[in-house]
Structure formats: structure tokens, C-alpha cells
Design an enzyme around this catalytic site. Structure first.
Site, PDB file in Angstrom:
ATOM      1  N   GLY A  15      -6.201  -6.987   6.663  1.00  0.00           N
ATOM      2  CA  GLY A  15      -5.322  -5.659   5.449  1.00  0.00           C
ATOM      3  C   GLY A  15      -5.336  -4.427   6.225  1.00  0.00           C
ATOM      4  CE  LYS A  16      -5.366  -4.192  12.336  1.00  0.00           C
ATOM      5  NZ  LYS A  16      -5.190  -5.842  12.085  1.00  0.00           N
ATOM      6  CB  THR A  17       0.200  -2.997   6.934  1.00  0.00           C
ATOM      7  OG1 THR A  17       0.084  -3.835   8.584  1.00  0.00           O
ATOM      8  CG2 THR A  17       0.973  -2.173   6.838  1.00  0.00           C
ATOM      9  CE  LYS A  38       0.902  -2.821  13.932  1.00  0.00           C
ATOM     10  NZ  LYS A  38      -1.028  -3.172  12.758  1.00  0.00           N
ATOM     11  CB  SER A  42       2.786  -8.711  18.079  1.00  0.00           C
ATOM     12  OG  SER A  42       2.858  -8.290  19.820  1.00  0.00           O
ATOM     13  CG  ASP A  55       2.068  -4.717   9.332  1.00  0.00           C
ATOM     14  OD1 ASP A  55       2.550  -5.229   8.398  1.00  0.00           O
ATOM     15  OD2 ASP A  55       1.477  -5.339  10.860  1.00  0.00           O
ATOM     16  N   GLY A 118      -3.958  -0.129  13.951  1.00  0.00           N
ATOM     17  CA  GLY A 118      -4.213  -0.495  14.945  1.00  0.00           C
ATOM     18  C   GLY A 118      -3.726  -2.259  15.293  1.00  0.00           C
ATOM     19  N   GLY A 120      -4.941  -6.238  15.736  1.00  0.00           N
ATOM     20  CA  GLY A 120      -5.918  -7.332  15.517  1.00  0.00           C
ATOM     21  C   GLY A 120      -7.318  -6.180  15.338  1.00  0.00           C
TER      22      GLY A 120
END
Length: 228
Positions: A15-17, A38, A42, A55, A118, A120
Site C-alpha cells: 500500500g505504498k502508493t 516514483k 513496472s 502509481d 520506492g 517492492g
């Protein structure tokens, strides 16, 4: 001057974005100028304007500095695979030096609340023997860890936090993001993290249907380094 934040996660799909865009939304609501980046993405979509990543676009929607897409997401890859593998297939160099050079815009607006998301987890490979975390170390960005709340998250969260600190960086906070709505013993796991994590909790975000930045922002607080 507001320090740049680096948003990392316990793993892919933590859930980074959502959290990054939520922090930008919250900062904007408090009158700050904002910008998200960002650098590696990928799973991009081919459009008439070139490759675009959802993202990166989500971060741009909460950014006020108006940078071009290529400045926000300099390395975009179509297949949804590890960026270093996608880059090798595409013949692109994503070494620490190349990624750092592509992010020269960061810091040019030191008055703004800027963050870098980031890909991953913390040790994302770039080229052999180099990692995205090396870029963060070189830039001495402040780190926020997004913990994807699901079975196994305690180990991932604690190991990630220990490694970030061992790398000599400042972990300014972490966010619990419920990615598995059926997670067993959520409250107990959250209580364990609140006792064990070596940084303040910046928010507990429940599982949100059709989640967006504004919804996430309601459950977040800015790290002290971004507060007036």
C-alpha cells in the site's frame, strides 16, 4: 527546509502508493506545496503519450509543483516484473548513479513537501550488488515504512525497520495499512507492532473499498519533520 521522505514497504502491494498519496494530500490540505516521485515503475500502460504507471499518476494528482511525467517517473517498464529484470530485458541502466542522476529535480524546491516512493521492499535490486536503498543512503532521505497488515507482517516489519536503521537512516514513522480485511487477530498484531517498532506510528488505515488519497489522509498524520 523540509526533508524529502522515502516511502518503502514491507513488500510488494503493502500500500505504498495509497499512503504516499495520502501523505501528499494531507500536506496539501495543511497549505504545503507538494511533489511525489516514483523513480522506478513496472507494470506500466502504453498510451499515446508513452508508458504511464498508475502509481506515478496517483502521486502526480496530489503534487502541486507541476513536473513533467518523465521527471516523476524516469524509469518506466511495461511488464509487471521486478524492475531490474525489466531493465535488463529493455537494455536500460538503472544503476545507483543513473537513478540518482535522473532525480536531480528533488531538492530544487526544498520549501515543498517532497517524497519518493520506492518499489517492492527496502532491498530492491537495481544492478548486481546495488540496491535502491543505496540511493536513499546517498541522499540521506528520511524513511517512512508502510506495513501491509496481513499474516507474517510482524517479521517483515521488524526486519525492515532494523535494516533501515542499520543502514544509518532515520526511520521517521511507520503506517499500518490493512491489506487483508480477513486478517486474524488484527488488534493484537497492531499492538505488538506499536510495542516493537522503533519509530512512531503515523496512522492505522483500515481496508478501504475503492481507496483514494483523500480517504487515506483521514487516517494519517504528517511526520514531525513535515509539520510546521
Amino acid at each position: 527546509m523540509k526533508p524529502t521522505l522515502f516511502i518503502t514497504g514491507t513488500d510488494t502491494d503493502s500500500g505504498k502508493t495509497l499512503i504516499a498519496s495520502g501523505l501528499l494530500h494531507l500536506a496539501r490540505s495543511q497549505g504545503l506545496e507538494t511533489q511525489g516521485y516514483k523513480p522506478l515503475a513496472s507494470g506500466c500502460v502504453n498510451t499515446e503519450h508513452g508508458l504511464r504507471n498508475p502509481d506515478a499518476l496517483a502521486l502526480m494528482a496530489e503534487s502541486s509543483l507541476g513536473l513533467d511525467y518523465q521527471e516523476v517517473n524516469p524509469f518506466a517498464f511495461e511488464p509487471a516484473i521486478a524492475p531490474h529484470i525489466a531493465a535488463a530485458k529493455d537494455g536500460q541502466d538503472i544503476s545507483v548513479a543513473k537513478v540518482s542522476d535522473a532525480l536531480l529535480a528533488i531538492g530544487s524546491a526544498s520549501f515543498a513537501a517532497q517524497l519518493v516512493e520506492g518499489a517492492g521492499g527496502w532491498r530492491l535490486p537495481l544492478v548486481m550488488g546495488e540496491y535502491l536503498s543505496d540511493v536513499v543512503q546517498a541522499q540521506q532521505w528520511q524513511v517512512v515504512l508502510v506495513v501491509g497488515m496481513k499474516l507474517g507482517c510482524l517479521n517483515h516489519a521488524i526486519l525492515s525497520a532494523e535494516t533501515i536503521l542499520a543502514d544509518g537512516l532515520n526511520l521517521v514513522g511507520w503506517v499500518a495499512n490493512l491489506v487483508d480485511p480477513d486478517m486474524s487477530c488484527f488488534d493484537e498484531n497492531l499492538a505488538s507492532l506499536q510495542q516493537m517498532m522503533p519509530a512512531p506510528c503515523l496512522g492505522v488505515v483500515p481496508h478501504l473499498e475503492s481507496a483514494n488519497a483523500k480517504q487515506a489522509a483521514a487516517y494519517l498524520q504528517l511526520p514531525t519533520c513535515w509539520q510546521s
